[in-house]
Design an enzyme around this catalytic site. Structure first.
Site, PDB file in Angstrom:
ATOM      1  N   ASP A  95       2.259   6.823  -0.107  1.00 16.69           N
ATOM      2  CA  ASP A  95       2.501   8.102   0.526  1.00 16.69           C
ATOM      3  C   ASP A  95       3.260   8.057   1.936  1.00 16.69           C
ATOM      4  O   ASP A  95       3.019   9.015   2.682  1.00 16.69           O
ATOM      5  CB  ASP A  95       1.193   8.735   0.558  1.00 16.69           C
ATOM      6  CG  ASP A  95       0.244   8.656  -0.469  1.00 16.69           C
ATOM      7  OD1 ASP A  95       1.269   8.696  -1.723  1.00 16.69           O
ATOM      8  OD2 ASP A  95      -0.871   8.282  -0.547  1.00 16.69           O
ATOM      9  N   GLY A 145       6.073   8.733   2.303  1.00 10.92           N
ATOM     10  CA  GLY A 145       7.422   9.770   2.119  1.00 10.92           C
ATOM     11  C   GLY A 145       8.574   9.165   1.589  1.00 10.92           C
ATOM     12  O   GLY A 145       9.754   9.423   1.969  1.00 10.92           O
ATOM     13  N   LYS A 146       8.385   8.148   0.661  1.00 12.69           N
ATOM     14  CA  LYS A 146       9.751   7.336   0.088  1.00 12.69           C
ATOM     15  C   LYS A 146      10.418   8.193  -0.813  1.00 12.69           C
ATOM     16  O   LYS A 146      11.988   8.027  -0.783  1.00 12.69           O
ATOM     17  CB  LYS A 146       8.972   6.127  -0.842  1.00 12.69           C
ATOM     18  CG  LYS A 146       8.455   5.392   0.110  1.00 12.69           C
ATOM     19  CD  LYS A 146       7.805   4.105  -1.078  1.00 12.69           C
ATOM     20  CE  LYS A 146       6.590   4.440  -2.112  1.00 12.69           C
ATOM     21  NZ  LYS A 146       5.615   4.988  -1.532  1.00 12.69           N
ATOM     22  N   GLY A 166       3.279   9.050  -6.776  1.00 12.55           N
ATOM     23  CA  GLY A 166       3.673  10.511  -6.601  1.00 12.55           C
ATOM     24  C   GLY A 166       4.656  10.716  -5.573  1.00 12.55           C
ATOM     25  O   GLY A 166       4.311  10.251  -4.279  1.00 12.55           O
ATOM     26  N   HIS A 167       5.882  10.574  -6.008  1.00 14.63           N
ATOM     27  CA  HIS A 167       7.106  10.978  -4.942  1.00 14.63           C
ATOM     28  C   HIS A 167       7.381  12.450  -4.719  1.00 14.63           C
ATOM     29  O   HIS A 167       7.891  12.921  -5.760  1.00 14.63           O
ATOM     30  CB  HIS A 167       8.104  10.005  -5.279  1.00 14.63           C
ATOM     31  CG  HIS A 167       7.826   8.621  -5.241  1.00 14.63           C
ATOM     32  ND1 HIS A 167       8.378   7.737  -5.914  1.00 14.63           N
ATOM     33  CD2 HIS A 167       6.891   7.993  -4.619  1.00 14.63           C
ATOM     34  CE1 HIS A 167       7.844   6.421  -5.605  1.00 14.63           C
ATOM     35  NE2 HIS A 167       6.806   6.536  -4.854  1.00 14.63           N
ATOM     36  N   ARG A 175      -1.956 -11.264 -22.206  1.00 14.34           N
ATOM     37  CA  ARG A 175      -0.717 -11.259 -23.137  1.00 14.34           C
ATOM     38  C   ARG A 175      -1.031 -10.744 -24.596  1.00 14.34           C
ATOM     39  O   ARG A 175      -0.831 -11.043 -25.555  1.00 14.34           O
ATOM     40  CB  ARG A 175      -0.541 -12.773 -23.428  1.00 14.34           C
ATOM     41  CG  ARG A 175       0.121 -13.301 -22.429  1.00 14.34           C
ATOM     42  CD  ARG A 175      -0.042 -14.857 -22.236  1.00 14.34           C
ATOM     43  NE  ARG A 175      -1.540 -15.165 -21.850  1.00 14.34           N
ATOM     44  CZ  ARG A 175      -2.033 -16.402 -21.695  1.00 14.34           C
ATOM     45  NH1 ARG A 175      -1.199 -17.400 -21.960  1.00 14.34           N
ATOM     46  NH2 ARG A 175      -3.221 -16.558 -21.711  1.00 14.34           N
ATOM     47  N   GLN A 228       4.172   2.939  -4.264  1.00 14.36           N
ATOM     48  CA  GLN A 228       2.823   2.564  -3.637  1.00 14.36           C
ATOM     49  C   GLN A 228       3.267   1.786  -2.313  1.00 14.36           C
ATOM     50  O   GLN A 228       4.505   2.269  -1.708  1.00 14.36           O
ATOM     51  CB  GLN A 228       1.777   1.467  -4.280  1.00 14.36           C
ATOM     52  CG  GLN A 228       1.134   1.973  -5.329  1.00 14.36           C
ATOM     53  CD  GLN A 228       1.832   2.510  -6.762  1.00 14.36           C
ATOM     54  OE1 GLN A 228       2.470   1.357  -7.227  1.00 14.36           O
ATOM     55  NE2 GLN A 228       1.910   3.421  -7.314  1.00 14.36           N
ATOM     56  N   GLY A 244      -4.467  14.864  -5.866  1.00 12.54           N
ATOM     57  CA  GLY A 244      -5.073  15.965  -5.261  1.00 12.54           C
ATOM     58  C   GLY A 244      -6.111  15.537  -4.179  1.00 12.54           C
ATOM     59  O   GLY A 244      -6.701  16.295  -3.500  1.00 12.54           O
ATOM     60  N   LYS A 304       7.835  11.973   8.825  1.00 13.81           N
ATOM     61  CA  LYS A 304       6.889  12.827   9.260  1.00 13.81           C
ATOM     62  C   LYS A 304       6.842  12.706  10.769  1.00 13.81           C
ATOM     63  O   LYS A 304       5.565  13.116  11.252  1.00 13.81           O
ATOM     64  CB  LYS A 304       5.330  12.703   8.361  1.00 13.81           C
ATOM     65  CG  LYS A 304       5.829  12.947   7.083  1.00 13.81           C
ATOM     66  CD  LYS A 304       4.576  12.925   6.165  1.00 13.81           C
ATOM     67  CE  LYS A 304       4.052  14.272   5.764  1.00 13.81           C
ATOM     68  NZ  LYS A 304       2.901  14.377   4.985  1.00 13.81           N
ATOM     69  N   ASP A 356       7.543  14.781  13.096  1.00  8.28           N
ATOM     70  CA  ASP A 356       7.304  16.387  13.561  1.00  8.28           C
ATOM     71  C   ASP A 356       5.769  16.562  13.378  1.00  8.28           C
ATOM     72  O   ASP A 356       5.305  17.369  13.878  1.00  8.28           O
ATOM     73  CB  ASP A 356       8.001  17.184  12.496  1.00  8.28           C
ATOM     74  CG  ASP A 356       7.798  17.227  11.212  1.00  8.28           C
ATOM     75  OD1 ASP A 356       8.020  16.162  10.664  1.00  8.28           O
ATOM     76  OD2 ASP A 356       7.368  17.990  10.476  1.00  8.28           O
TER      77      ASP A 356
HETATM   78  P1  IMP Z   1      -4.501   2.378  -9.159  1.00 12.46           P
HETATM   79  O1  IMP Z   1      -3.091   2.014  -8.583  1.00 12.46           O
HETATM   80  O2  IMP Z   1      -4.543   3.747  -9.661  1.00 12.46           O
HETATM   81  O3  IMP Z   1      -5.295   1.350  -9.820  1.00 12.46           O
HETATM   82  O4  IMP Z   1      -5.489   2.505  -7.714  1.00 12.46           O
HETATM   83  C1  IMP Z   1      -5.401   1.307  -7.025  1.00 12.46           C
HETATM   84  C2  IMP Z   1      -5.444   1.855  -5.426  1.00 12.46           C
HETATM   85  O5  IMP Z   1      -4.379   1.972  -4.871  1.00 12.46           O
HETATM   86  C3  IMP Z   1      -6.424   3.151  -5.078  1.00 12.46           C
HETATM   87  O6  IMP Z   1      -6.570   2.979  -3.709  1.00 12.46           O
HETATM   88  C4  IMP Z   1      -5.231   4.104  -4.963  1.00 12.46           C
HETATM   89  O7  IMP Z   1      -5.435   5.579  -4.291  1.00 12.46           O
HETATM   90  C5  IMP Z   1      -4.022   3.451  -4.358  1.00 12.46           C
HETATM   91  N1  IMP Z   1      -2.792   4.044  -5.047  1.00 12.46           N
HETATM   92  C6  IMP Z   1      -2.163   3.855  -6.201  1.00 12.46           C
HETATM   93  N2  IMP Z   1      -0.933   4.586  -6.220  1.00 12.46           N
HETATM   94  C7  IMP Z   1      -0.836   5.075  -5.099  1.00 12.46           C
HETATM   95  C8  IMP Z   1       0.168   5.877  -4.336  1.00 12.46           C
HETATM   96  O8  IMP Z   1       1.335   6.101  -5.187  1.00 12.46           O
HETATM   97  N3  IMP Z   1      -0.007   6.376  -3.091  1.00 12.46           N
HETATM   98  C9  IMP Z   1      -1.184   5.910  -2.652  1.00 12.46           C
HETATM   99  N4  IMP Z   1      -1.846   5.169  -3.154  1.00 12.46           N
HETATM  100  C10 IMP Z   1      -1.828   4.837  -4.207  1.00 12.46           C
END
Ligand code: IMP
Length: 424
Positions: free
Chosen positions: A14, A16-17, A41-42, A144, A224, A302, A331, A333
């Site tokens: 998160d 801001g990629k 979530g980008h 596997r 991530q 969310g 971010k 600002d």
């Molecule tokens: P998983 O990837 O769903 O197995 O979650 C493992 C951990 O990674 C949790 O703490 C999630 O909130 C975090 N996580 C997974 N994907 C993201 C992302 O895109 N942004 C922020 N945290 C993430």
């Protein structure tokens, strides 16, 4: 300008990629996702319109780029179809520009089912996953027994294997106290999606190497962040893939010599979703205020994000591990109006000050942040497009980060919009 670039998050995701990738994708012929799945979530804001991408590379918004979902990604056909439908509602024909690696593992209905059952069984010790089935899918890959996208060439065989997977998952989930997954209902949703993505599946390794030989420019898109890396992150509160440069290599099939410049994306403060230690966390009203100003709610789930001050211990660690050449600071600002800005520059543990996170999660949880306090700024930085238009103290904040990390800050985000950015 470098021909190839890698964009990595250096915190807990998160950062801001999406916005940085969208900007840099304008110069790329190919945009490649290499790991993770629909847990990502980008968010990209173009012309005031917000688009959230999960599986599709954020570069898909550049109409000239080919987008590759590499073999290190775990791909949920249902999630991909939803995303394609949302984007194509605007009339664009983006499926033509999209390639799914034949070696990418598929997220099966059994995976989110197991993710939910395992998290529920952990109770207070849960990781706080996105429940998208990421961990169970990578588990099947390592064991596997996974199903790869290339196998969709034979849909009947895929359906048979899927039934077997659901039957096995039900045994495990039942032992964990969960209800059975209804195989027929799951297949009714999954098979049409799988059928729809089957024509997008191709030998991505060959395509990438051919494009490389033709001198095309590449953008490799990390998902991530470095602290969620399975090996070097805050284990066990991590995701199940390598979120750093290693994941780009193993998930694309190219050599390290071909990756090019590494850009690390760092939010001007820190956030984390899910459980796990977070030394610079603010659990008071200041954290709530950052969350509100920064709209820090998960783009995928969310969930409210935990917020805190900038932690240069973890960012420095990520820079060292990933060979970061330049930083995109996002971010900035959101910090407007903060009277002072503590920045974490060390972890105090058992009388010592560490410059990197300890491996044991219990030690990390005990580590106390050592802060250097910088002055804040009261005039807005919002929307600034050149460095000299930033408040003096904001310029100093950036200079401090560069000095501590020994890495130049080349981009500075000053708002959500595509053009609200300082390029240096
Ligand atoms: P998983 O990837 O769903 O197995 O979650 C493992 C951990 O990674 C949790 O703490 C999630 O909130 C975090 N996580 C997974 N994907 C993201 C992302 O895109 N942004 C922020 N945290 C993430």
């Amino acid at each position: 300008m470098p021909r190839n670039r890698v964009v990595l998050g250096l915190q807990w995701g998160d950062e801001g990629k999406g916005k940085v990738i969208d900007l840099l994708a304008a110069d790329a012929d190919l945009v490649v996702r290499c790991q993770g799945g629909a847990n990502a979530g980008h968010t990209v804001v173009v012309g005031g319109k917000k688009t959230v991408l999960h599986l599709l590379p954020s570069g898909i918004l550049n109409e000239n780029a080919r987008c590759i979902i590499g073999h290190g990604v775990v791909l949920d056909p249902i999630a991909l179809c939803h995303e394609l439908d949302d984007l194509m509602a605007g009339g664009s024909d983006l499926a033509k520009r999209l390639i799914v690696s034949d070696r990418a593992h598929l997220v099966l209905p059994s995976h989110p089912h197991l993710d939910r059952a395992q998290e529920a069984a952990k109770g207070a010790g849960k990781v706080g996953t996105t429940l998208r089935g990421i961990g169970p899918c990578y588990t099947d890959k390592a064991a596997r027994i996974g199903i790869r996208a290339g196998e969709l060439i034979d849909l009947d065989a895929s359906e048979r294997k899927l039934r077997e997977h659901i039957a096995k998952a039900n045994v495990i989930a039942r032992a964990l106290g969960a209800e059975d997954l209804d195989a027929d209902a799951a297949l009714r949703a999954w098979m049409p999606a799988a059928r729809r993505i089957a024509p997008l599946v191709a030998d991505s390794i060959r395509i990438l190497h051919e494009a490389m030989a033709q001198g095309r420019s590449f953008l490799f898109e990390g998902a991530q962040g470095a602290q969620l890396d399975l090996d070097v992150g805050t284990y066990p509160y991590v995701t199940s893939s390598n979120t750093g440069i290693g994941g780009i290599l193993t998930g694309s099939g190219l050599s390290h010599k071909q990756l090019g410049e590494v850009i690390g994306v760092v939010k001007a403060y820190t956030t984390r979703v899910g459980a796990g230690p977070f030394a610079a966390e603010l659990t008071d009203a200041r954290g709530d205020a950052l969350r509100k100003r920064g709209h820090e709610f998960g783009a995928t789930t969310g969930r409210p994000r935990r917020c805190g001050w900038l932690d240069l211990v973890i960012v420095g660690y990520a820079c060292r591990l990933n060979g970061v050449d330049a930083i995109a600071l996002t971010k900035l600002d959101i910090l407007d109006g903060e009277p002072e800005l503590p920045v974490c520059v060390g972890y105090r543990l058992d009388g010592q000050v560490l410059d990197g996170p300890p491996a044991r999660i219990e030690d990390l949880a005990r580590a106390e942040p050592v802060y250097e306090v910088l002055p804040g700024w009261s005039t807005p930085s919002t929307g600034a497009r050149s460095f000299d238009r930033l408040p003096r103290q904001a310029q100093d904040y950036v200079a401090f980060i560069e000095r501590r990390l020994g890495v130049p800050v080349r981009w500075i985000g000053t708002g959500a919009g595509r053009d609200e950015i300082v390029v240096r």
